[in-house]
Design an enzyme around this catalytic site. Structure first.
Site, PDB file in Angstrom:
ATOM      1  N   LYS A   1       0.836  -1.217   0.055  1.00  0.00           N
ATOM      2  CA  LYS A   1      -0.382   0.205   0.025  1.00  0.00           C
ATOM      3  C   LYS A   1       0.850   1.320  -0.218  1.00  0.00           C
ATOM      4  CE  LYS A   1      -1.937   0.034   4.003  1.00  0.00           C
ATOM      5  NZ  LYS A   1      -1.424  -2.198   3.903  1.00  0.00           N
TER       6      LYS A   1
ATOM      7  N   ARG B   1      -1.670  -8.589  13.326  1.00  0.00           N
ATOM      8  CA  ARG B   1      -1.791  -7.551  12.430  1.00  0.00           C
ATOM      9  C   ARG B   1      -2.411  -7.977  11.566  1.00  0.00           C
ATOM     10  NH1 ARG B   1       3.828  -5.338  11.130  1.00  0.00           N
ATOM     11  NH2 ARG B   1       2.844  -4.468   9.013  1.00  0.00           N
TER      12      ARG B   1
ATOM     13  N   ARG C   1      -9.250   1.962   9.009  1.00  0.00           N
ATOM     14  CA  ARG C   1      -8.628   0.613   9.092  1.00  0.00           C
ATOM     15  C   ARG C   1     -10.204   0.117   9.476  1.00  0.00           C
ATOM     16  NH1 ARG C   1      -2.815   1.477   8.388  1.00  0.00           N
ATOM     17  NH2 ARG C   1      -2.315  -1.054   9.512  1.00  0.00           N
TER      18      ARG C   1
ATOM     19  N   ARG D   1      11.214  -5.475   4.294  1.00  0.00           N
ATOM     20  CA  ARG D   1      10.911  -4.572   4.517  1.00  0.00           C
ATOM     21  C   ARG D   1      11.999  -3.762   5.007  1.00  0.00           C
ATOM     22  NH1 ARG D   1       4.622  -3.036   5.417  1.00  0.00           N
ATOM     23  NH2 ARG D   1       5.270  -2.977   7.730  1.00  0.00           N
TER      24      ARG D   1
ATOM     25  N   ARG E   1      11.129  -1.757  11.005  1.00  0.00           N
ATOM     26  CA  ARG E   1      10.116  -1.609  11.381  1.00  0.00           C
ATOM     27  C   ARG E   1       9.766  -2.517  12.999  1.00  0.00           C
ATOM     28  NH1 ARG E   1       4.739  -0.469   8.657  1.00  0.00           N
ATOM     29  NH2 ARG E   1       4.206  -1.284   9.977  1.00  0.00           N
TER      30      ARG E   1
HETATM   31  P1  ADP Z   1       0.941  -2.122   7.494  1.00  0.00           P
HETATM   32  O1  ADP Z   1      -0.047  -1.755   6.937  1.00  0.00           O
HETATM   33  O2  ADP Z   1       1.939  -2.741   7.665  1.00  0.00           O
HETATM   34  O3  ADP Z   1       0.082  -2.396   8.429  1.00  0.00           O
HETATM   35  P2  ADP Z   1       0.784   0.315   8.611  1.00  0.00           P
HETATM   36  O4  ADP Z   1       2.101   1.926   9.166  1.00  0.00           O
HETATM   37  O5  ADP Z   1       0.066   1.051   8.173  1.00  0.00           O
HETATM   38  O6  ADP Z   1       1.941  -1.040   8.624  1.00  0.00           O
HETATM   39  O7  ADP Z   1       0.054   0.635  10.091  1.00  0.00           O
HETATM   40  C1  ADP Z   1       1.404  -0.060  11.850  1.00  0.00           C
HETATM   41  C2  ADP Z   1      -0.012  -0.006  12.963  1.00  0.00           C
HETATM   42  O8  ADP Z   1      -0.236   1.621  13.418  1.00  0.00           O
HETATM   43  C3  ADP Z   1      -0.913  -0.838  13.144  1.00  0.00           C
HETATM   44  O9  ADP Z   1      -0.581  -1.925  13.109  1.00  0.00           O
HETATM   45  C4  ADP Z   1      -1.415   0.005  13.655  1.00  0.00           C
HETATM   46  O10 ADP Z   1      -1.491  -0.704  14.674  1.00  0.00           O
HETATM   47  C5  ADP Z   1      -0.440   1.498  13.709  1.00  0.00           C
HETATM   48  N1  ADP Z   1      -2.300   2.309  12.866  1.00  0.00           N
HETATM   49  C6  ADP Z   1      -1.645   2.867  11.674  1.00  0.00           C
HETATM   50  N2  ADP Z   1      -2.746   3.133  10.872  1.00  0.00           N
HETATM   51  C7  ADP Z   1      -4.293   2.583  11.699  1.00  0.00           C
HETATM   52  C8  ADP Z   1      -5.677   2.973  11.716  1.00  0.00           C
HETATM   53  N3  ADP Z   1      -5.959   3.482  10.805  1.00  0.00           N
HETATM   54  N4  ADP Z   1      -6.363   3.220  13.067  1.00  0.00           N
HETATM   55  C9  ADP Z   1      -5.461   2.534  14.154  1.00  0.00           C
HETATM   56  N5  ADP Z   1      -4.495   1.974  14.050  1.00  0.00           N
HETATM   57  C10 ADP Z   1      -3.561   2.712  12.810  1.00  0.00           C
END
Ligand code: ADP
Ligand code: ZN
Length: 212
Positions: free
Chosen positions: A13, A167, A88, A123, A156
């Site tokens: 993404k 996740r 999400r 990553r 990360r």
């Molecule tokens: P990935 O898509 O690889 O899981 P992200 O950087 O988008 O990585 O998200 C990492 C973490 O940040 C998620 O597992 C969550 O804990 C938190 N997070 C990010 N965006 C949201 C969201 N819109 N709602 C709730 N938690 C979020």
């Protein structure tokens, strides 16, 4: 253009969001990156979010919704944006609807669960600007350094096998229902996550109707 990127962790993404945003001259907004920066800076938000992220759980809706609305109110978002990692959950998507934020297209990037582990373990992320790389599929020009800003590339903390499992479970339970939500609104399009970043980009641009 206001675009949302949907997909499992590791679907690519963030990488595709950057390409689309560049082509449209709009910013990419990654809620994950904003939250990780807050954690690094040890702000109040960072302290609240850390426990959730470390367990592979979602940060509570009200917190993330506030972050997102503050960000899209900024000047650089007036002509649009690409959202990476938001919404999400259904309540997050509903918050956009309730606020009258008109989304043009939602791109769902499809990838199998098996591919995800491989993707996430290689990553890297720029600690400075958030640009994402992969040690095999999307290498930086200079090892360990960001092509855009020269920042340090880091792995990360939540990209470890245990956290990845939670996740993925969270994704299937809480985020996947958004595909039906946006299908119902008639704005959902698809791309398949492929071996080569450029091939996925081609599909993504075609699906979104963006010129390469
Ligand atoms: P990935 O898509 O690889 O899981 P992200 O950087 O988008 O990585 O998200 C990492 C973490 O940040 C998620 O597992 C969550 O804990 C938190 N997070 C990010 N965006 C949201 C969201 N819109 N709602 C709730 N938690 C979020
Ligand atoms: Zn950078």
């Amino acid at each position: 253009m206001k675009i949302i990127m949907l997909g499992a962790p590791g679907a690519g993404k963030g990488t595709q969001a950057e390409k689309v945003a560049q082509a449209l001259h709009v910013p990419t907004i990654s809620t994950g990156f904003i939250i990780r920066q807050a954690i690094a800076a040890q702000t109040e938000l960072g302290k609240t979010a850390k426990d959730f992220i470390d367990k592979g759980q979602l940060v509570p809706d009200d917190v993330v919704i506030q972050i997102l609305f503050e960000r899209i109110a900024q000047d650089d978002c007036k002509n649009g944006f690409v959202l990476d990692g938001f919404p999400r959950t259904i309540p997050q998507a509903q918050a956009l609807v309730d606020a009258g934020v008109h989304i043009d297209k939602v791109l769902s990037i499809e990838v199998s669960d098996e591919k995800i582990l491989e993707r996430l373990s290689g990553r890297r992320e720029c600690a400075n600007c958030g640009k994402t790389y992969h040690m095999v599929y999307n290498k930086p020009q200079t090892e360990g350094k960001c092509d855009s800003c020269g920042g340090k590339l880091i792995c990360r903390a939540d990209d470890n096998p245990e956290t990845i499992k939670s996740r993925l479970a969270v994704y299937h339970k809480q985020t996947e229902p958004l595909i039906q939500f946006y299908k119902g609104m008639g704005i959902l399009v698809y791309a398949h996550s492929q071996e080569k970043v450029e091939d996925t980009t081609k599909e993504a641009f075609k699906a979104l109707g963006v010129a390469l």
